[in-house]
Design an enzyme around this catalytic site. Sequence first.
Site, short mmCIF file in Angstrom:
data_model
loop_
_atom_site.label_atom_id
_atom_site.label_comp_id
_atom_site.label_asym_id
_atom_site.label_seq_id
_atom_site.Cartn_x
_atom_site.Cartn_y
_atom_site.Cartn_z
N GLU A 1 10.60 4.19 0.48
CA GLU A 1 10.59 4.17 1.94
C GLU A 1 11.88 3.49 2.39
OE1 GLU A 1 6.94 2.46 3.62
OE2 GLU A 1 5.80 3.32 1.96
N GLU B 1 1.33 -0.11 -2.22
CA GLU B 1 1.01 -1.46 -1.75
C GLU B 1 -0.37 -1.93 -2.23
OE1 GLU B 1 1.98 -0.85 2.44
OE2 GLU B 1 3.89 -1.80 2.05
C1 GAL Z 1 5.27 0.22 4.46
C2 GAL Z 1 4.07 1.04 4.06
C3 GAL Z 1 3.88 2.25 4.93
C4 GAL Z 1 4.00 1.86 6.38
C5 GAL Z 1 5.31 1.18 6.63
C6 GAL Z 1 5.45 0.67 8.05
O1 GAL Z 1 5.15 -1.07 3.99
O2 GAL Z 1 4.16 1.46 2.74
O3 GAL Z 1 2.64 2.80 4.67
O4 GAL Z 1 2.97 1.01 6.70
O5 GAL Z 1 5.40 0.04 5.83
O6 GAL Z 1 5.42 1.68 8.98
MG MG Z 2 0.56 -0.52 3.95
#
Ligand code: GAL
Ligand code: MG
Length: 941
Positions: free
Chosen positions: A495, A421
């Site tokens: 993720e 990010e």
């Molecule tokens: C994503 C991010 C993670 C965490 C997650 C929300 O956007 O990469 O680090 O913040 O969201 O829990």
């Molecule tokens: Mg983040």
Amino acid sequence: MLKPYYKDTKSVGTTPARSYYIPFSRADKKSYDREDSSRFTSLCGAWKITPYESVLDVPDDFYNNDGADDIAVPSCVQYYGYDYFQYTNDRFPFPYDPPRVPERNPAYHYSRYFDCKVGGEKTYIVFEGVDSCFYIFVNGKAVGYSQISHRISEFDITDYVKDGKNKLDVLVLKWNMGSYLEDQDKWRFTGIFRDVYLLRRPQNHITDYKIETRIHGADGIVAFINKSDVQVAVTFGGETQSVPARAQSEFTVKNARLWSAETPFLYDMVIQSDDEVIYNRVGIRVTEVKDGLYLFNGKPIKFYGVNRHDFHPEKGYAVSREDMLTDIELMKSLNVNAVRTSHYPSSPLFYEMCDEYGLYVMSEADLESHGFVKSDGGYDWAMQAIPQDKNFEQSIVERSVCNVEEHKNFACVVMWSLGNESGWGANEKRALEAVVARDDRPVHYESIYPYVVGDEEYYNGSGLKTVSRMYSTPDWIVNEYLNDAKETRPFMLCEYAHAMGNGPGGLKEYWELFESTDRLMGGFIWEWADHGVKYGAGDGFKYGGDFGENLHDGNFCIDGIVSPDRQFKAGSLQMKYYYQPLKFERADNKLTVTNKNFFGAQTGELVITQNGKAQKRGVCIPPRESIVMDLTDGDATAQYYVGGAEVARAQFVSDKPRAKFVCEKIKTELHGHALIVTSGDNEYRLDVQSGEVESVRAGGAEYGRISLNILRAPIDNDMYIRQKWDARYLKFARPCARGYRVEKDSVIFDIIVAADSLVPVIDATLTYSFCKSGVRVAIDYKVNDVTKFEFLPRIGWTLKLDRSYDKLKYNAYGDGETYSDMYEYAIKGEYECSVKDEYKHYVKPQESGSHYLPDYAEVSDGKRAVRVEGMTSFSALPYSTAQLENAAHDYELPERDGTYLSADYYMSGLGTNACGPLPFDGYVTPNAGADAICFYFGEKR
Ligand code: GAL
Ligand code: MG
């Protein structure tokens, strides 16, 4: 005066980034434990500390003082009462004014003494992690300065040390210019949080080397690239080669045993020069992108992954080797095969253990600038700020360089990640170039979108050979990626399945899709463990806001697939189920069991249970092969064990026909607002105002109201949709009868469910029929079209019983909690338990303890019982929906005041909407439906 290095992003006096290794002396016995090296001296343990409110308050000769208080290294200062606890997700915890460093910058003077034997050799000091930057002084002399919290910083202190007692002073600052590049979603801790040690080395010693492996037919080729100015002798596979300075040599391993997460086989390599020996284990493997696919040792493997942060509830970032090993062992036990080191490199000990235990690692550079998108300028603007800002180029590149140089010799690293990010611009491009110039492993970067800056079309022109997204829906992956004819790169979700609270729901949809094509590489669940803090008064887990901080992101840090103290929840087991290495398929009475592994055989015991009888069989299934077993008619459960631990399971059950409901004659009589219905042995008071059962008299006992329930204590994944529920006053909506009639021994109500001031949310007809010992409530309902929210939390009935009704017996998906989109891990069967244990505890209380597709559920006080049938889910809990909703922490739940038996026509699925999609179609409470639930009152069966 302290030099203002912290206002820049350059380290001063550090040795060039090199691969992690620990030198031993020839006289030492061979070992892979660095503590066994006589050249290694740990400086962990008792230090002194003096806090300064600001770096500007630090006296020029601060290193002449001994610290005031005791502190252990490694640790985070906040756990010693300094500074304050603060959790923020994406927002910078300081004004966004790059490249300026926050004006309030606390400083911590750490100090200790250490003994040294100089003896003509060199002495180095190594810091494996300091947040955020530090100055180092030895015997009162400035040695240097380093930053990048998760890099390994090494200084040559030969000219500063003397025989005998030496003094070490380290000044740690909370912020530096690089803090703009370390905006990871985490608690904002400070301190020397990883190990510190000395290395004593010969005058001319190895500095760096690289090990590369290839596969040639059945053989493995291991190349040793000497990046030092000394000649070394390398022993591998029984052969010793002398490798001159800056030269390279190769070893061939006939019929090599390859390394993989399934078969973590490591060969020994011994590297010697002068009086120094380095033991380096080598995994032979190839990781590459080829013909549009990601291939590991030539096979299109999948990542059954998790994202892992360093976190311990009582230590913050300062996790020990044992803590990391616990994580690895738990991951392996949950069938995880891959870890993304979100969003910075882990300790080198973690990589060492991943090599040994077998986990694929996506090693991520210490980089995240997320806060720029929340800083005011909007997304597009932000994406071009830091990524294009020349001031940050050097540091963004250095972060990737450290990541690659330090971890290049670990077999487990299958992919580099440029960070998280942080947008995309010239700076990231340079970082990518720096990585590619150093190593040929595939590179990951997610924060790049199809946008154009100037003449550059970044998305396709980036040079990245893989595509990564986070939280995309399966539909998106099909429509936007698989159906994009121009896209030829393999795809992963770095993720997905945000594991916050009760959940994740929807793994089935992801994994059916991932398994359907080799172009999809799998994904990494966000995230491994909850970041719940144990500090201060009370003994429960705390989250953002609990320490009085103004800016925080609440419980968004409680989003792990395991709890802060690494306990499993239903979601952990659901992940384990979708990550399991065996596939079970039943066709008639043949059960095919396939080993999904590409490299490792499955050797264990299969237990097939049918009609209450278990049949055991030892199996050995080679990779990608199947065995077929005979079943008999009827339901079957298959469980696969290795060394006594269950690894995989499947169940094949057919729906049972519902028990017949034989209607009795009824007598009715109206008393005020109550229509008294007598039927069989029982008497029911129906409330003609609401259409609900107000009370039941049965078998000498009296039961209270059976309330219509359309709520659930919001789960974390309801955090957005609940705003619609709240705006629609669902909490205040109650059943109101428009009228009733008695027809053929049934009582029929037309009701609305409505809140004051608003049009009804539901129109429904309730039909009550009665049998000898119970009542059946059929519903036919429709959500009002003008109520524009997506779906109701649930629709069903709740009966509050005395807390003496603590015995629960049921036949459903159990014994863990199960929901329409999270039940496959559980086994449908008969369970007996205690209601007090039915609430599954979350750091922040929420809906929990439901069981999907029950045949029946019965709660009793040992003598009398209430039994429910016909529902699609039920729960019997020691807390009410309101009690759960009103408690912010588990430790705030009130004293139990009853048993709450809920039987649902429908309960919405869980989804992962805290950061991801709502429950998928078909898993939510439908906006119109008809079904019936029966309540029976009597003796315990
Ligand atoms: C994503 C991010 C993670 C965490 C997650 C929300 O956007 O990469 O680090 O913040 O969201 O829990
Ligand atoms: Mg983040």
